[in-house]
Design a protein around this motif. Sequence first.
Motif, PDB file in Angstrom:
ATOM      1  N   ASP A   8       0.813  -1.216   0.000  1.00  0.00           N
ATOM      2  CA  ASP A   8       0.000   0.000   0.000  1.00  0.00           C
ATOM      3  C   ASP A   8       0.852   1.274   0.000  1.00  0.00           C
ATOM      4  OD1 ASP A   8      -2.337  -1.397  -0.092  1.00  0.00           O
ATOM      5  OD2 ASP A   8      -2.719  -1.321   2.073  1.00  0.00           O
ATOM      6  N   LYS A   9       1.964   1.243   0.730  1.00  0.00           N
ATOM      7  CA  LYS A   9       2.842   2.405   0.765  1.00  0.00           C
ATOM      8  C   LYS A   9       3.406   2.697  -0.619  1.00  0.00           C
ATOM      9  CE  LYS A   9       5.010   3.698   5.092  1.00  0.00           C
ATOM     10  NZ  LYS A   9       6.298   3.878   5.774  1.00  0.00           N
ATOM     11  N   VAL A  10       3.810   1.650  -1.299  1.00  0.00           N
ATOM     12  CA  VAL A  10       4.385   1.812  -2.638  1.00  0.00           C
ATOM     13  C   VAL A  10       3.346   2.421  -3.569  1.00  0.00           C
ATOM     14  CG1 VAL A  10       5.390   0.600  -4.609  1.00  0.00           C
ATOM     15  CG2 VAL A  10       5.980  -0.106  -2.271  1.00  0.00           C
ATOM     16  N   LYS A  11       2.105   1.985  -3.443  1.00  0.00           N
ATOM     17  CA  LYS A  11       1.038   2.542  -4.280  1.00  0.00           C
ATOM     18  C   LYS A  11       0.831   4.025  -3.991  1.00  0.00           C
ATOM     19  CE  LYS A  11      -1.477  -1.843  -4.774  1.00  0.00           C
ATOM     20  NZ  LYS A  11      -2.740  -2.571  -4.461  1.00  0.00           N
ATOM     21  N   GLN A  12       0.933   4.418  -2.722  1.00  0.00           N
ATOM     22  CA  GLN A  12       0.794   5.837  -2.364  1.00  0.00           C
ATOM     23  C   GLN A  12       1.954   6.652  -2.929  1.00  0.00           C
ATOM     24  OE1 GLN A  12      -1.831   7.383  -0.867  1.00  0.00           O
ATOM     25  NE2 GLN A  12      -2.822   5.374  -1.040  1.00  0.00           N
ATOM     26  N   TRP A  13       3.163   6.105  -2.861  1.00  0.00           N
ATOM     27  CA  TRP A  13       4.318   6.823  -3.428  1.00  0.00           C
ATOM     28  C   TRP A  13       4.131   7.034  -4.927  1.00  0.00           C
ATOM     29  CZ3 TRP A  13       8.178   2.912  -0.850  1.00  0.00           C
ATOM     30  CH2 TRP A  13       8.260   3.182   0.528  1.00  0.00           C
ATOM     31  N   LYS A  14       3.645   5.997  -5.618  1.00  0.00           N
ATOM     32  CA  LYS A  14       3.454   6.100  -7.069  1.00  0.00           C
ATOM     33  C   LYS A  14       2.454   7.203  -7.425  1.00  0.00           C
ATOM     34  CE  LYS A  14       4.384   3.569 -10.195  1.00  0.00           C
ATOM     35  NZ  LYS A  14       5.361   3.697 -11.329  1.00  0.00           N
ATOM     36  N   PRO A  65      11.040   9.265   9.478  1.00  0.00           N
ATOM     37  CA  PRO A  65      11.002   7.818   9.248  1.00  0.00           C
ATOM     38  C   PRO A  65      11.845   7.436   8.037  1.00  0.00           C
ATOM     39  CG  PRO A  65       8.784   8.747   9.457  1.00  0.00           C
ATOM     40  CD  PRO A  65       9.728   9.896   9.316  1.00  0.00           C
ATOM     41  N   ILE A  66      12.518   6.306   8.136  1.00  0.00           N
ATOM     42  CA  ILE A  66      13.287   5.766   7.020  1.00  0.00           C
ATOM     43  C   ILE A  66      12.711   4.400   6.661  1.00  0.00           C
ATOM     44  CG2 ILE A  66      15.547   4.976   6.232  1.00  0.00           C
ATOM     45  CD1 ILE A  66      16.833   6.976   8.120  1.00  0.00           C
ATOM     46  N   THR A  67      12.337   4.238   5.411  1.00  0.00           N
ATOM     47  CA  THR A  67      11.786   2.963   4.938  1.00  0.00           C
ATOM     48  C   THR A  67      12.755   2.351   3.938  1.00  0.00           C
ATOM     49  OG1 THR A  67       9.519   3.761   5.219  1.00  0.00           O
ATOM     50  CG2 THR A  67       9.847   1.841   3.807  1.00  0.00           C
ATOM     51  N   GLU A  68      13.176   1.122   4.215  1.00  0.00           N
ATOM     52  CA  GLU A  68      14.082   0.425   3.305  1.00  0.00           C
ATOM     53  C   GLU A  68      13.246  -0.412   2.338  1.00  0.00           C
ATOM     54  OE1 GLU A  68      18.274  -2.102   3.517  1.00  0.00           O
ATOM     55  OE2 GLU A  68      16.908  -2.107   5.238  1.00  0.00           O
ATOM     56  N   VAL A  69      13.656  -0.408   1.075  1.00  0.00           N
ATOM     57  CA  VAL A  69      12.902  -1.148   0.062  1.00  0.00           C
ATOM     58  C   VAL A  69      13.857  -1.995  -0.771  1.00  0.00           C
ATOM     59  CG1 VAL A  69      11.143   0.661  -0.086  1.00  0.00           C
ATOM     60  CG2 VAL A  69      13.068   0.683  -1.693  1.00  0.00           C
ATOM     61  N   GLY A  70      13.322  -3.034  -1.386  1.00  0.00           N
ATOM     62  CA  GLY A  70      14.106  -3.887  -2.268  1.00  0.00           C
ATOM     63  C   GLY A  70      14.434  -3.184  -3.579  1.00  0.00           C
ATOM     64  N   ASP A  71      15.401  -3.717  -4.300  1.00  0.00           N
ATOM     65  CA  ASP A  71      15.817  -3.126  -5.576  1.00  0.00           C
ATOM     66  C   ASP A  71      14.642  -2.999  -6.538  1.00  0.00           C
ATOM     67  OD1 ASP A  71      18.232  -3.419  -4.343  1.00  0.00           O
ATOM     68  OD2 ASP A  71      19.111  -4.761  -5.838  1.00  0.00           O
ATOM     69  N   ASN A  72      13.796  -4.025  -6.576  1.00  0.00           N
ATOM     70  CA  ASN A  72      12.673  -4.012  -7.511  1.00  0.00           C
ATOM     71  C   ASN A  72      11.671  -2.910  -7.183  1.00  0.00           C
ATOM     72  OD1 ASN A  72      11.998  -5.476  -5.111  1.00  0.00           O
ATOM     73  ND2 ASN A  72      10.162  -6.272  -6.127  1.00  0.00           N
ATOM     74  N   VAL A  73      11.489  -2.662  -5.880  1.00  0.00           N
ATOM     75  CA  VAL A  73      10.542  -1.620  -5.469  1.00  0.00           C
ATOM     76  C   VAL A  73      11.090  -0.242  -5.824  1.00  0.00           C
ATOM     77  CG1 VAL A  73       9.427  -0.513  -3.490  1.00  0.00           C
ATOM     78  CG2 VAL A  73       9.527  -3.010  -3.638  1.00  0.00           C
ATOM     79  N   PHE A  74      12.380  -0.028  -5.575  1.00  0.00           N
ATOM     80  CA  PHE A  74      12.924   1.298  -5.866  1.00  0.00           C
ATOM     81  C   PHE A  74      12.875   1.578  -7.368  1.00  0.00           C
ATOM     82  CE2 PHE A  74      15.582   4.954  -6.150  1.00  0.00           C
ATOM     83  CZ  PHE A  74      15.346   5.622  -4.955  1.00  0.00           C
ATOM     84  N   LYS A  75      13.191   0.588  -8.171  1.00  0.00           N
ATOM     85  CA  LYS A  75      13.106   0.777  -9.622  1.00  0.00           C
ATOM     86  C   LYS A  75      11.667   1.078 -10.052  1.00  0.00           C
ATOM     87  CE  LYS A  75      17.084  -2.145 -10.756  1.00  0.00           C
ATOM     88  NZ  LYS A  75      17.542  -3.440 -11.322  1.00  0.00           N
ATOM     89  N   HIS A  76      10.724   0.495  -9.336  1.00  0.00           N
ATOM     90  CA  HIS A  76       9.304   0.685  -9.648  1.00  0.00           C
ATOM     91  C   HIS A  76       8.863   2.126  -9.368  1.00  0.00           C
ATOM     92  CE1 HIS A  76       5.093  -0.439 -10.116  1.00  0.00           C
ATOM     93  NE2 HIS A  76       4.823   0.065  -8.927  1.00  0.00           N
ATOM     94  N   ILE A  77       9.386   2.735  -8.318  1.00  0.00           N
ATOM     95  CA  ILE A  77       8.956   4.095  -7.958  1.00  0.00           C
ATOM     96  C   ILE A  77       9.861   5.175  -8.540  1.00  0.00           C
ATOM     97  CG2 ILE A  77       7.845   3.349  -5.812  1.00  0.00           C
ATOM     98  CD1 ILE A  77      10.298   4.409  -4.288  1.00  0.00           C
ATOM     99  N   SER A  78      11.025   4.793  -9.036  1.00  0.00           N
ATOM    100  CA  SER A  78      11.983   5.768  -9.557  1.00  0.00           C
ATOM    101  C   SER A  78      11.535   6.318 -10.910  1.00  0.00           C
ATOM    102  CB  SER A  78      13.357   5.118  -9.706  1.00  0.00           C
ATOM    103  OG  SER A  78      14.252   6.003 -10.355  1.00  0.00           O
TER     104      SER A  78
END
Length: 245
Positions: A8-14, A65-78
């Motif tokens: 859900d967080k990733v969807k909000q960032w997008k 807050p610091i949220t760590e994400v996997g490589d695939n997630v960062f590429k998805h939001i970048s």
Amino acid sequence: MITSVQNDKVKQWKKLHKRKGRTESGAFFVEGFHLVEEAHKSNWEIKELIVQEGINVQHIEGEFPITEVGDNVFKHISKTETPQGIAAIVKMNQPKVVNGSTVLLIDSIQDPGNLGTIIRTADAAGFNAVMLGENTVDAYNEKVIRATQGSLFHLPVTTENLDEKITELKEEGFNIWASSLSGARSFDELEVGSKTALILGNEGAGVRDEIVELADTVVKIPIYGKAESLNVSVAAGILMYYIKM
């Protein structure tokens, strides 16, 4: 660690990649070490730091807050071709009071690169504020932010009704210059007053006629070669530095 792009967080960032999402949340997405550090150093509120696994951010000190994400997630939001593995969600800062003697008004500029470069140049030239008309590209668009190289965080950038704002500036003693190719005087023939507001317009259509009519002076930059006109960000630089000389 977030590893799913369905989180859900990733969807909000997008959603922050769209103007509607930014407006609804009152926040925007900043990517890369330089821009994140500029936002932090300029005391903009960082709501959350997003870090790709394995990236060291110990030198960025702050209570957020610091949220760590996997490589695939960062590429998805970048939104960059070569992601640096760091991004931030930053709260919008919309100052209502602008002080100073030089103001830039933008009427309907659409290209993010042009707007970002103009904001960066306004910062370099020492202008006190940039005011965007309602039909101008969003200042929090990622391409605009990257083109500002951090200058977005250094001076007030507001969205205004230009008709109303020009009237207010006149009441405050500003001389209003509008850039146009027709019915204009060469900028270097003019004396700069103690307070000057400069209006720049759309890449193709220029400043709208109804806005030009509100100006005290219509200015142009002479063309000595065969080009029809200058890029608006180049014109902005010439005129702003002349005003500040």
